[in-house]
Each structure stands twice: as C-alpha cells, then as structure tokens.
Design a protein around this motif. Structure first.
Motif, PDB file in Angstrom:
ATOM      1  N   TYR A   4       0.861  -1.182   0.000  1.00 11.37           N
ATOM      2  CA  TYR A   4       0.000   0.000   0.000  1.00 11.37           C
ATOM      3  C   TYR A   4       0.903   1.240   0.000  1.00 11.37           C
ATOM      4  CZ  TYR A   4      -3.898  -3.058   1.438  1.00 11.37           C
ATOM      5  OH  TYR A   4      -4.847  -4.033   1.514  1.00 11.37           O
ATOM      6  N   LEU A   5       1.151   1.767  -1.196  1.00 12.89           N
ATOM      7  CA  LEU A   5       2.115   2.862  -1.306  1.00 12.89           C
ATOM      8  C   LEU A   5       1.618   4.135  -0.625  1.00 12.89           C
ATOM      9  CD1 LEU A   5       3.304   2.347  -4.988  1.00 12.89           C
ATOM     10  CD2 LEU A   5       4.311   1.465  -2.878  1.00 12.89           C
ATOM     11  N   GLU A   6       0.376   4.468  -0.902  1.00  9.43           N
ATOM     12  CA  GLU A   6      -0.219   5.664  -0.293  1.00  9.43           C
ATOM     13  C   GLU A   6      -1.559   5.276   0.320  1.00  9.43           C
ATOM     14  OE1 GLU A   6       0.940   8.568   0.161  1.00  9.43           O
ATOM     15  OE2 GLU A   6       2.703   8.548  -1.138  1.00  9.43           O
ATOM     16  N   THR A  19      -5.551   5.326   0.987  1.00  7.29           N
ATOM     17  CA  THR A  19      -6.716   5.734   0.188  1.00  7.29           C
ATOM     18  C   THR A  19      -7.428   6.845   0.973  1.00  7.29           C
ATOM     19  OG1 THR A  19      -8.176   4.148   1.234  1.00  7.29           O
ATOM     20  CG2 THR A  19      -6.978   3.364  -0.704  1.00  7.29           C
ATOM     21  N   ARG A  35     -12.382  -1.656  -8.810  1.00  8.81           N
ATOM     22  CA  ARG A  35     -11.886  -1.557  -7.432  1.00  8.81           C
ATOM     23  C   ARG A  35     -10.447  -1.055  -7.374  1.00  8.81           C
ATOM     24  NH1 ARG A  35     -15.156  -3.810  -3.884  1.00  8.81           N
ATOM     25  NH2 ARG A  35     -13.654  -4.551  -2.332  1.00  8.81           N
ATOM     26  N   THR A  41     -11.514  -1.706   4.681  1.00  8.51           N
ATOM     27  CA  THR A  41     -11.061  -2.740   5.626  1.00  8.51           C
ATOM     28  C   THR A  41      -9.810  -2.270   6.376  1.00  8.51           C
ATOM     29  OG1 THR A  41     -11.853  -4.273   3.947  1.00  8.51           O
ATOM     30  CG2 THR A  41     -10.683  -5.231   5.800  1.00  8.51           C
ATOM     31  N   GLY A  93     -18.705  -6.427  -0.513  1.00  8.81           N
ATOM     32  CA  GLY A  93     -17.386  -6.660   0.069  1.00  8.81           C
ATOM     33  C   GLY A  93     -16.495  -7.630  -0.666  1.00  8.81           C
ATOM     34  N   LYS A  95      -3.166 -10.831   6.808  1.00  2.71           N
ATOM     35  CA  LYS A  95      -1.991 -10.182   6.195  1.00  2.71           C
ATOM     36  C   LYS A  95      -1.281  -9.280   7.204  1.00  2.71           C
ATOM     37  CE  LYS A  95      -3.955  -8.730   2.028  1.00  2.71           C
ATOM     38  NZ  LYS A  95      -4.038  -7.767   0.970  1.00  2.71           N
ATOM     39  N   GLN A 114      -8.816   5.892   4.281  1.00  3.24           N
ATOM     40  CA  GLN A 114      -7.736   5.563   5.226  1.00  3.24           C
ATOM     41  C   GLN A 114      -7.080   6.834   5.749  1.00  3.24           C
ATOM     42  OE1 GLN A 114      -5.379   2.966   2.746  1.00  3.24           O
ATOM     43  NE2 GLN A 114      -6.832   1.281   2.934  1.00  3.24           N
ATOM     44  N   GLU A 139     -16.838   4.723  -1.068  1.00  4.28           N
ATOM     45  CA  GLU A 139     -17.283   3.869  -2.164  1.00  4.28           C
ATOM     46  C   GLU A 139     -16.661   2.466  -2.077  1.00  4.28           C
ATOM     47  OE1 GLU A 139     -16.050   6.512  -5.219  1.00  4.28           O
ATOM     48  OE2 GLU A 139     -14.037   5.711  -5.287  1.00  4.28           O
ATOM     49  N   THR A 140     -17.270   1.574  -2.830  1.00  4.33           N
ATOM     50  CA  THR A 140     -16.824   0.184  -2.836  1.00  4.33           C
ATOM     51  C   THR A 140     -15.374   0.086  -3.313  1.00  4.33           C
ATOM     52  OG1 THR A 140     -17.784   0.080  -5.026  1.00  4.33           O
ATOM     53  CG2 THR A 140     -19.121  -0.795  -3.244  1.00  4.33           C
ATOM     54  N   GLU A 148      -7.761 -10.367   4.781  1.00  2.97           N
ATOM     55  CA  GLU A 148      -7.049  -9.079   4.850  1.00  2.97           C
ATOM     56  C   GLU A 148      -6.409  -8.905   6.237  1.00  2.97           C
ATOM     57  OE1 GLU A 148      -6.992  -7.160   2.158  1.00  2.97           O
ATOM     58  OE2 GLU A 148      -6.430  -5.153   2.850  1.00  2.97           O
TER      59      GLU A 148
HETATM   60  N1  LIG Z   1      -3.752   1.965   0.458  1.00  2.74           N
HETATM   61  C1  LIG Z   1      -3.991   1.025  -0.451  1.00  2.74           C
HETATM   62  N2  LIG Z   1      -3.235   0.969  -1.567  1.00  2.74           N
HETATM   63  C2  LIG Z   1      -3.469   0.028  -2.499  1.00  2.74           C
HETATM   64  N3  LIG Z   1      -4.426  -0.911  -2.421  1.00  2.74           N
HETATM   65  C3  LIG Z   1      -5.215  -0.902  -1.353  1.00  2.74           C
HETATM   66  C4  LIG Z   1      -5.042   0.067  -0.298  1.00  2.74           C
HETATM   67  N4  LIG Z   1      -5.966  -0.175   0.644  1.00  2.74           N
HETATM   68  C5  LIG Z   1      -6.685  -1.237   0.228  1.00  2.74           C
HETATM   69  N5  LIG Z   1      -6.239  -1.692  -0.957  1.00  2.74           N
HETATM   70  C6  LIG Z   1      -6.765  -2.821  -1.759  1.00  2.74           C
HETATM   71  O1  LIG Z   1      -7.992  -2.395  -2.342  1.00  2.74           O
HETATM   72  C7  LIG Z   1      -8.897  -3.481  -2.445  1.00  2.74           C
HETATM   73  C8  LIG Z   1     -10.232  -3.093  -1.857  1.00  2.74           C
HETATM   74  O2  LIG Z   1     -10.108  -2.918  -0.469  1.00  2.74           O
HETATM   75  P1  LIG Z   1     -11.312  -3.261   0.532  1.00  2.74           P
HETATM   76  O3  LIG Z   1     -11.846  -4.614   0.268  1.00  2.74           O
HETATM   77  O4  LIG Z   1     -10.873  -2.920   1.892  1.00  2.74           O
HETATM   78  O5  LIG Z   1     -12.374  -2.200   0.016  1.00  2.74           O
HETATM   79  P2  LIG Z   1     -13.795  -1.846   0.657  1.00  2.74           P
HETATM   80  O6  LIG Z   1     -13.873  -0.373   0.659  1.00  2.74           O
HETATM   81  O7  LIG Z   1     -13.966  -2.550   1.958  1.00  2.74           O
HETATM   82  O8  LIG Z   1     -14.775  -2.429  -0.442  1.00  2.74           O
HETATM   83  P3  LIG Z   1     -16.302  -2.916  -0.262  1.00  2.74           P
HETATM   84  O9  LIG Z   1     -17.132  -1.719   0.046  1.00  2.74           O
HETATM   85  O10 LIG Z   1     -16.637  -3.480  -1.578  1.00  2.74           O
HETATM   86  O11 LIG Z   1     -16.295  -3.903   0.851  1.00  2.74           O
HETATM   87  C9  LIG Z   1      -8.249  -4.636  -1.723  1.00  2.74           C
HETATM   88  O12 LIG Z   1      -7.724  -5.510  -2.699  1.00  2.74           O
HETATM   89  C10 LIG Z   1      -7.136  -4.021  -0.913  1.00  2.74           C
HETATM   90  O13 LIG Z   1      -6.049  -4.925  -0.781  1.00  2.74           O
END
Ligand SMILES: Nc1ncnc2c1ncn2[C@@H]1O[C@H](COP(=O)(O)OP(=O)(O)OP(=O)(O)O)[C@@H](O)[C@H]1O
Length: 614
Positions: free
Chosen positions: A202-204, A206, A560, A233, A530, A280, A209, A227-228, A277
C-alpha cells in the motif's frame, strides 16, 4: 529741436539704467518656479461676487491693495530661503535613514540603556526588529501560495488542510477531527505497522484511510462511508491493531475472557474476506484472528478458538449462537467494527447485533451525556471524545472506552437507529457523496423485459471476448442455477454462488473465480457486498437489484482500488421502484450515459411514493 534731442538722450539713459538694475532674463521666472515648487502656488482669490448687491461690486484681490503699510514688520517681509540639497527646510530623509542605520548598527546605543532602564537583550531584539524590513508595522506578510504537496507537514496551515480534504473528497462531521494523513511516513503509526503496510504494497493511503485512521487512533467512534473497493477494511483494521499492540498478549491466563476486538460482517464471504485481509496484517505481528461464520460446524470453530484470538470476525447469527452456548465471551472486548452495517439490518440481523453489543462489557462504555438526535450527539460534548481512559482499572483492555465503528459504501437512515444506540458522538467521514457509485465504473443500462432476450443479450456480451473474471447478478437462487447451466452449455467456465449452496461449495466457487479456474460467477446478493476479486472487468445485473444500495455494492465488484470497470444492467418495467434512483445515479456518473428509455421512463420521473402531478 533742442528739446527733442534732450528727450532722446533721457530715454537712452533710462534704458541703460534699467538694464543695469534688472536681473538676467528668465532668472525671475526661474525663481518664481522654485518658489512655487516649495512654497506652493499663490492663488489669487477673487472675493465672491454677491449677486444681490449689484450696485457696489468691488472686484479686486488683496494683492491689488496699494495702500501704504505703516507697520515695519509687514513692510519688510522675509522671503523663505532654500538651502541644503534642495529638500524642504533642508531635511533629507535619505540622509536621516542612513544616520539612523549607522546608529543602530553600532553598539553604542545599547550602552545608553545598559543602566537597567531597558534590558540589553530585549533592546537588541527590538532593534533587530526595527532593522528587519519585514517586521515593520503596517507591512503585510507575503502570501504563501505554495500547494500543500510542496510543503512540509509543519508548514501546513488550516487552509492547506481544507484544500487537501477537498482534493481527496473527504468530508467530516463531528467536533475536533484530527488532520488526515498525507503520507504513511507522516502518520503516527508504530514502525512495525508501517513496515507491514509497506510489505503489503500500500504505497499511499486511500482517502478513507487518510481520514479514518487518525480518528480511529483517537479512540473515537466512527461512521465511515466510502465507495466500494476504496480500502475501508484497512481503515478500521490499522487503528485496531495499534490498539491491540498496546495490550498484553493473549495467553492461557486471559484467553478465556475472549477477544480484544470484534468485526461483524453481514455475509460469510465478506467475513472470510476480512479475515484474509486481517491475517496479512496480524501474522507478522503475532496476533491470532479467527472467523466465526455460519455453515461451519460449531465444534470446528470452538477448536479454532482453543488458543484464544485477539480478533474475531463473525457474522451476527453465528456469533450470537456461540455467545448463547457460552463457547465464547466478550468480557475484554473494547473495539467493535460493524462492516456493511446497513446490509446487516437489511438481512434482519438487527436483533442479533443488539444482542451481541449488549453482551459487551459496560464498565468502559462512553457516558452518553448528550441526549437527543444524532446531530446533537455529533456536535455535543466533546470532552469525552478526547478522553481515552476510563476512571477505574489502570491496566488491561478495559482501561479505554469502548470504541465502536461502522463502515459501508451506503448508509441509509435505518443504520442511524443502530448508530444512535451504540455509537457515542461519532465522527462521520464521508468520501465523495454518500451512496454514490464508484467513479471508475461505467454504468450502462439496457431495457429488456423478456427473459429469453436477456439470455440472448448476455451471450452476445460474453461472445465479445471480455477479459475474465465476470460476475453476473441475479435475484433468485433458482435463476442463478438455471442461468449457470445455460452459460455452461454454451461452453463457458462458469460457477455459482448463492445462499442455497453449502458453505464448502460457496467457498470453492469464490476460490475458483479468484484463481482463474472459472471465468464467470453467477451470484445472488450474497456476493454483492465486500467480495474483493481482483480485476473483475464486467458486472452484469441480469436482474436489477431491488434497491439502489444493493445496486451500488454489486457494481462495486468491478472498478476496485482505482481500476476501471463496466457494469451492464438489464432493466425491466417491473423494476419501476428503483428507476428514479438509478436514473439519478447514472446522471451523476461522468463516464456513464443515461439512455433515453430510462431518462424518459414514466417511473423514473419521481421518487417512489412521490406523485409527480400532485
Ligand atoms: N492503500 C492502499 N493501496 C493500495 N491498495 C489498497 C489500499 N488499501 C486497500 N487496498 C486494496 O484495495 C482493495 C479493496 O479494499 P477493501 O476490500 O478494503 O475495500 P472496501 O472499501 O472494503 O470495499 P467494499 O465496500 O466493496 O467492501 C483490496 O484488494 C485491498 O487490498
């Protein structure tokens, strides 16, 4: 004759005399100009003419008065003298400034005050200020117009944070929200957690986050709407891990008290994905996490709990059963996450969720000092928002107030009931517009009412050779099975996932789609939320979802983590209830085209329950 000659010589004499007395030609004018420059122009004022006294109008100026002045003082008037370097009164400001600078630069002036009248250090500071042109009173500070990205963290101003939040579409509600994270390295996260973030790639952070993690670290309740596929997570997992890292490890002595943290999810698939997740992050830190979902034998789950678990991820129904049977207690659980809380309510889990939350310890519940509606709670007493510690025990997990968080891509009002009951003055973080579909998904709609035509159209789409994986959503289990058979008969590697399948079959289907053994998944809404299958390129709503929230989550299986995707929806007249919302949603998407059949459809003109022509 003699008289004429003498007249001429008189005139000659007078001319030569006047030539001797008069100054150089033009000198008088020059003097006059200089006088005017320094003394001002002497304007001859005419007295105002009184029009009603027409008979005696004396139209003359005082200078025209030729009467004799008898006072000596006025008889010998002094002319102002010009001297120095041509400045008024001989004062040269530049020369004065030079003198002043010389004075302050020497130490001699300090000696004048070193007798105690003025402390030398204070005097030196004051003098330095005087010498500093920027410190001169009245001088405005220069505007720093650098962008936040060009600034150090310490240089960030209120305005920069505002722009930063706008750039990432972050909006917040509730008092004293901490600043978001610009880069992982600037966050206050412990080094081991930063290392894991780096390892998982996870470089940066989201946007969710960036804002939810600092709030989570403050032991604050959160409602997070993003958003999805936007990384929700990790935004609840990371503060949870920081919290656990401050607690004693789970050992034989304390494992009977249950987990330190609990994550609730509406579906088994989502719970397992969160577990995936979580592992990890947990494994490198040495924390154990267990998922407790329906479809697996309780004996197997109690066996998994034999070594205790720091984190439990569960579906509400199964967790309630385990609590009922005393296989598990939550005596030391002080961190609760409700992922997709709205879906849990939709699925009728609200009583189970209430049961579970009521089984949590109460000694560390945040006091509910502010009664009233949610907005009051949000803006209300902020003292406790900052308070991390409970009065009472000084060690162990219950020294901190219980932290409860909710995350989803959609947050309908039904969730507020749950939030009001269990969350205390939550900080609300919204990324983009609540409930909006992800911007990376192109939404297409085709009006098809006939079932056979829908199947035919689906085949047409599949024949275009779209890159797998593809997910096809239907509303009923039996349609899922029959459509799967139909697609398989056409030679496509397809599998199915719905609530009528055994847990093993459900897990196998998902694994096959993820590992590429199967290219197409036909699923009901069980897979709508999810489920994170990498690089889903197409989602087909063979049947339109029953509400716009489910639609948003379904199409969020594609596009995604910043990737792009396409969602095609077959819409029938029987979907009238959801047409208005769908029209609004597509209209908001800059990359989607609203088809005229939907735009002009009678059912799409007004919200369900509102009559257009009242
Ligand atoms: N900072 C980040 N940089 C790159 N990839 C990321 C980062 N944070 C999460 N991801 C990746 O993005 C994908 C989506 O993450 P996640 O399942 O947590 O999303 P979500 O918002 O919970 O989605 P949903 O609403 O569908 O449940 C995952 O594959 C996760 O590994």
């Amino acid at each position: 004759m003699t008289r004429t000659r003498s007249n001429r010589s008189d005139a000659r004499n007078r001319r030569s005399l006047s030539a001797e007395r008069s100054p150089q030609p033009g000198a008088e004018e020059e003097l006059q100009v200089i006088r005017e420059r320094y003394i001002g122009v002497e304007k001859k004022k005419r007295p105002p003419r009184r029009l009603n006294e027409r008979k005696f109008v004396f139209d003359w100026a005082t200078t025209e008065d030729t009467s004799q002045e008898y006072n000596d003082l006025y008889q010998q008037r002094m002319q102002p003298t010009l001297f120095g370097r041509g400045h008024v009164g001989g004062i040269d400001p530049r020369a004065q400034e030079k003198e002043r600078r010389k004075f302050f630069q020497s130490d001699s002036h300090l000696d004048d005050f070193s007798d105690g009248d003025r402390p030398v250090a204070a005097a030196a500071t004051a003098d330095a200020k005087l010498l500093d042109p920027r410190a001169r009173p009245g001088r405005k500070p220069r505007w720093d117009d650098r962008r936040w990205s060009e600034k150090e963290l310490s240089e960030m101003q209120e305005r920069d944070w505002r722009i930063f939040k706008e750039d990432f579409n972050i909006s917040t509600k509730g008092g004293r929200i901490p600043n978001p994270i610009r880069h992982w390295k600037e966050s206050s996260l412990p080094a081991p957690i930063l290392d894991i973030i780096h390892q998982v790639g996870y470089l940066e952070p989201t946007p969710i986050q960036r804002q939810a993690i600092p709030i989570g670290l403050q032991n604050r309740d959160i409602i997070g709407i993003a958003e999805t596929g936007s990384g929700k997570t990790a935004s609840f997992l990371i503060p949870m891990l920081v919290y656990i890292s401050g607690l004693p490890p789970i050992t034989a002595e304390n494992m009977a008290n249950g987990p330190y943290a609990l994550i609730l999810a509406p579906t088994r698939e989502l719970a397992q994905q969160i577990e995936h997740e979580t592992i990890k992050f947990c494994q490198p830190l040495g924390y154990h996490c267990v998922s407790l979902v329906g479809g697996h034998a309780m004996e197997e789950q109690s066996f998994n709990l034999r070594n205790g678990a720091a984190i439990i991820i569960a579906t509400p129904g199964r967790l309630k059963d385990l609590l009922d049977r005393r296989i598990l207690v939550l005596t030391q659980c002080a961190y609760v996450v409700m992922d997709e809380a709205d879906r849990m309510i939709d699925m009728g889990f609200e009583p189970d969720v209430n049961y579970i939350l009521d089984a949590l310890p109460v000694s560390n519940k945040k006091p509910d000092t502010v009664a009233g509606d949610m907005d009051n709670e949000l803006d209300g007493d902020e003292e406790h928002d900052q308070a991390m510690l409970v009065d009472g025990p000084t060690t162990g997990p219950l020294t901190r107030y219980r932290q409860t968080t909710m995350f989803s891509a959609t947050m309908p009002t039904a969730v507020e009931r749950l939030a009001q009951k269990y969350l205390r003055r939550p900080a609300v973080v919204t990324i983009g517009t609540a409930g909006q579909a992800v911007e990376t998904v192109e939404q297409r709609v085709e009006m098809i009412n006939d079932e056979t035509r829908k199947r035919q159209r689906l085949l047409d789409i599949l024949r275009r050779g779209i890159e797998p994986p593809i997910i096809v959503f239907v509303n009923q289990k039996k349609i899922a099975d029959s459509l799967t058979r139909f697609i398989r008969a056409e030679g496509y590697p397809v599998t199915t996932l719905h609530g009528g399948k055994s847990q093993d079959q459900r897990e196998a289907s998902l694994t096959q789609l993820k590992d590429g053994t199967m290219e197409i998944l036909v699923a009901t809404d069980v897979a709508g939320r999810g489920i994170d299958v990498k690089d889903v390129s197409l989602v087909v709503n063979f049947d339109m979802a029953k509400n716009i929230e489910d639609y948003t989550h379904r199409i969020g299986r594609t596009g995604r983590a910043g990737k792009s995707g396409v969602a095609i929806t077959f819409l029938a007249n029987s979907d009238a209830d959801v047409m208005f919302d769908l029209k609004q949603m597509i209209a908001k998407s800059s990359i989607s085209r609203l088809p005229p059949e939907l735009a002009n459809h009678e059912a799409a003109q007004a919200q369900k329950g509102n009559f257009k022509n009242i």
